[in-house]
Design an enzyme around this catalytic site. Sequence first.
Site, PDB file in Angstrom:
ATOM      1  CE  LYS A  45      22.285  -1.005 -14.137  1.00 50.56           C
ATOM      2  NZ  LYS A  45      23.531  -1.461 -13.411  1.00 50.56           N
ATOM      3  CG  HIS A 101      26.948   7.512 -14.069  1.00 49.41           C
ATOM      4  ND1 HIS A 101      26.909   6.788 -15.233  1.00 49.41           N
ATOM      5  CD2 HIS A 101      27.147   6.606 -13.072  1.00 49.41           C
ATOM      6  CE1 HIS A 101      27.095   5.503 -14.953  1.00 49.41           C
ATOM      7  NE2 HIS A 101      27.242   5.372 -13.653  1.00 49.41           N
ATOM      8  NE  ARG A 123      20.416  -1.330 -22.452  1.00 50.94           N
ATOM      9  CZ  ARG A 123      20.510  -2.264 -21.519  1.00 50.94           C
ATOM     10  NH1 ARG A 123      20.999  -1.943 -20.316  1.00 50.94           N
ATOM     11  NH2 ARG A 123      20.130  -3.507 -21.744  1.00 50.94           N
ATOM     12  CB  SER A 131      19.086  -2.112 -16.987  1.00 50.72           C
ATOM     13  OG  SER A 131      20.298  -2.496 -16.431  1.00 50.72           O
ATOM     14  NE  ARG A 250      18.494  -6.835 -15.981  1.00 51.17           N
ATOM     15  CZ  ARG A 250      17.497  -6.996 -16.839  1.00 51.17           C
ATOM     16  NH1 ARG A 250      16.579  -7.906 -16.610  1.00 51.17           N
ATOM     17  NH2 ARG A 250      17.399  -6.230 -17.923  1.00 51.17           N
TER      18      ARG A 250
HETATM   19  P1  A3P Z   1      20.913  -5.377 -18.262  1.00 47.97           P
HETATM   20  O1  A3P Z   1      20.531  -5.115 -16.845  1.00 47.97           O
HETATM   21  O2  A3P Z   1      19.828  -4.979 -19.227  1.00 47.97           O
HETATM   22  O3  A3P Z   1      21.416  -6.757 -18.512  1.00 47.97           O
HETATM   23  P2  A3P Z   1      25.972  -0.072 -16.600  1.00 47.97           P
HETATM   24  O4  A3P Z   1      27.300  -0.748 -16.697  1.00 47.97           O
HETATM   25  O5  A3P Z   1      25.934   1.276 -17.275  1.00 47.97           O
HETATM   26  O6  A3P Z   1      25.462  -0.057 -15.206  1.00 47.97           O
HETATM   27  O7  A3P Z   1      24.954  -0.924 -17.472  1.00 47.97           O
HETATM   28  C1  A3P Z   1      24.622  -2.238 -17.084  1.00 47.97           C
HETATM   29  C2  A3P Z   1      23.905  -2.897 -18.239  1.00 47.97           C
HETATM   30  O8  A3P Z   1      24.856  -3.191 -19.288  1.00 47.97           O
HETATM   31  C3  A3P Z   1      23.302  -4.241 -17.812  1.00 47.97           C
HETATM   32  O9  A3P Z   1      22.130  -4.403 -18.620  1.00 47.97           O
HETATM   33  C4  A3P Z   1      24.421  -5.185 -18.209  1.00 47.97           C
HETATM   34  O10 A3P Z   1      24.024  -6.525 -18.320  1.00 47.97           O
HETATM   35  C5  A3P Z   1      24.828  -4.591 -19.541  1.00 47.97           C
HETATM   36  N1  A3P Z   1      26.129  -5.069 -20.010  1.00 47.97           N
HETATM   37  C6  A3P Z   1      27.305  -5.093 -19.324  1.00 47.97           C
HETATM   38  N2  A3P Z   1      28.259  -5.687 -20.059  1.00 47.97           N
HETATM   39  C7  A3P Z   1      27.690  -6.046 -21.241  1.00 47.97           C
HETATM   40  C8  A3P Z   1      28.160  -6.722 -22.419  1.00 47.97           C
HETATM   41  N3  A3P Z   1      29.406  -7.157 -22.522  1.00 47.97           N
HETATM   42  N4  A3P Z   1      27.291  -6.920 -23.435  1.00 47.97           N
HETATM   43  C9  A3P Z   1      26.001  -6.478 -23.329  1.00 47.97           C
HETATM   44  N5  A3P Z   1      25.492  -5.849 -22.242  1.00 47.97           N
HETATM   45  C10 A3P Z   1      26.328  -5.647 -21.207  1.00 47.97           C
END
Ligand code: A3P
Length: 287
Positions: A45, A101, A123, A131, A250
């Site tokens: 996340k 991961h 992050r 998230s 999200r």
């Molecule tokens: P949120 O749930 O806060 O929106 P991962 O890919 O490591 O699982 O992380 C997912 C998080 O990265 C989610 O955060 C998702 O929305 C965000 N994310 C994915 N693509 C993104 C983008 N292009 N710009 C900003 N955030 C992004």
Amino acid sequence: MTEAELYTVYKGLYVPNLVHSQQSLKYYEDFSFRSDDILIVTFPKSGTTWMQEIVPLIVSGGDPSSVETIPNWDRVPWLEEHRACILNLEQRPSPRMFSTHFHYNMMPPSFFEAKPKVIYVMRNPKDVFTSSFHYYGMASFMVNPGPQSEFLHKFLEGKVMFGSWFDHVKGWLNAEDKEHIMYISYEEMIMDLKDSVARMAQFLDKSLDAEVIEKIAERCLFKNMKQNKMSNFSTAPREFMDQTKSEFLRKGIVGDWKKQLTVAEAEYFDAVYKDKMKDVKYKFVWD
Ligand code: A3P
């Protein structure tokens, strides 16, 4: 369902059974890295999927064909996940791109010999928590987060998938041979995506025109990337991810934790953070 039912304990950490078979964990242990491999490393996340869009676009010089046709999990596969064993990664031409991961101390022997290029994305853990809370609620192979206060304790104690955020970040920050590792944060990417793409391209020894960098950054903006069916998990079966509960892409913002955590929870989080990170010299953008 409980942790005992949904997760395997691997090297002391929980990994979800659905995508981490014994065979795939063993595959990673025996994996042979090449020195020109590119490895995206994140605590879940923290922006993995985002990087699975950016890095292939940098490597292809801005050509979008792979991000338009190959799902992110095959485009930049997680080496610890089951798909890695069936994708014939040994046959892929260089530079190969992977995600993981895993913690630094879980890397296989060939990692330390080949020293592939690593981009480590961090992050703000309060946003990682936020998230995760939504993600655990929509993914059937994760243990339901339950009440927020309970999930907060699990998260801070590392009783969530891939263990403790603190251990993950500290382990990677303390890596030996840092020349082959680039550290970047989700927050820097939100603040200036063009500059972040340019820095990553430089790290990957890929010389790109300003115009190409601009196009990549534009394509990878949250609102644009969210439309890409090959990256927004819309092709993942609903029984595994129910995006009517919470979308995978999200919100994509910095600071959503302010809406999620109560004042007392945020204070508790800060106290744990201060203690666990007291010996860390790295200057995080969120501090
Ligand atoms: P949120 O749930 O806060 O929106 P991962 O890919 O490591 O699982 O992380 C997912 C998080 O990265 C989610 O955060 C998702 O929305 C965000 N994310 C994915 N693509 C993104 C983008 N292009 N710009 C900003 N955030 C992004």
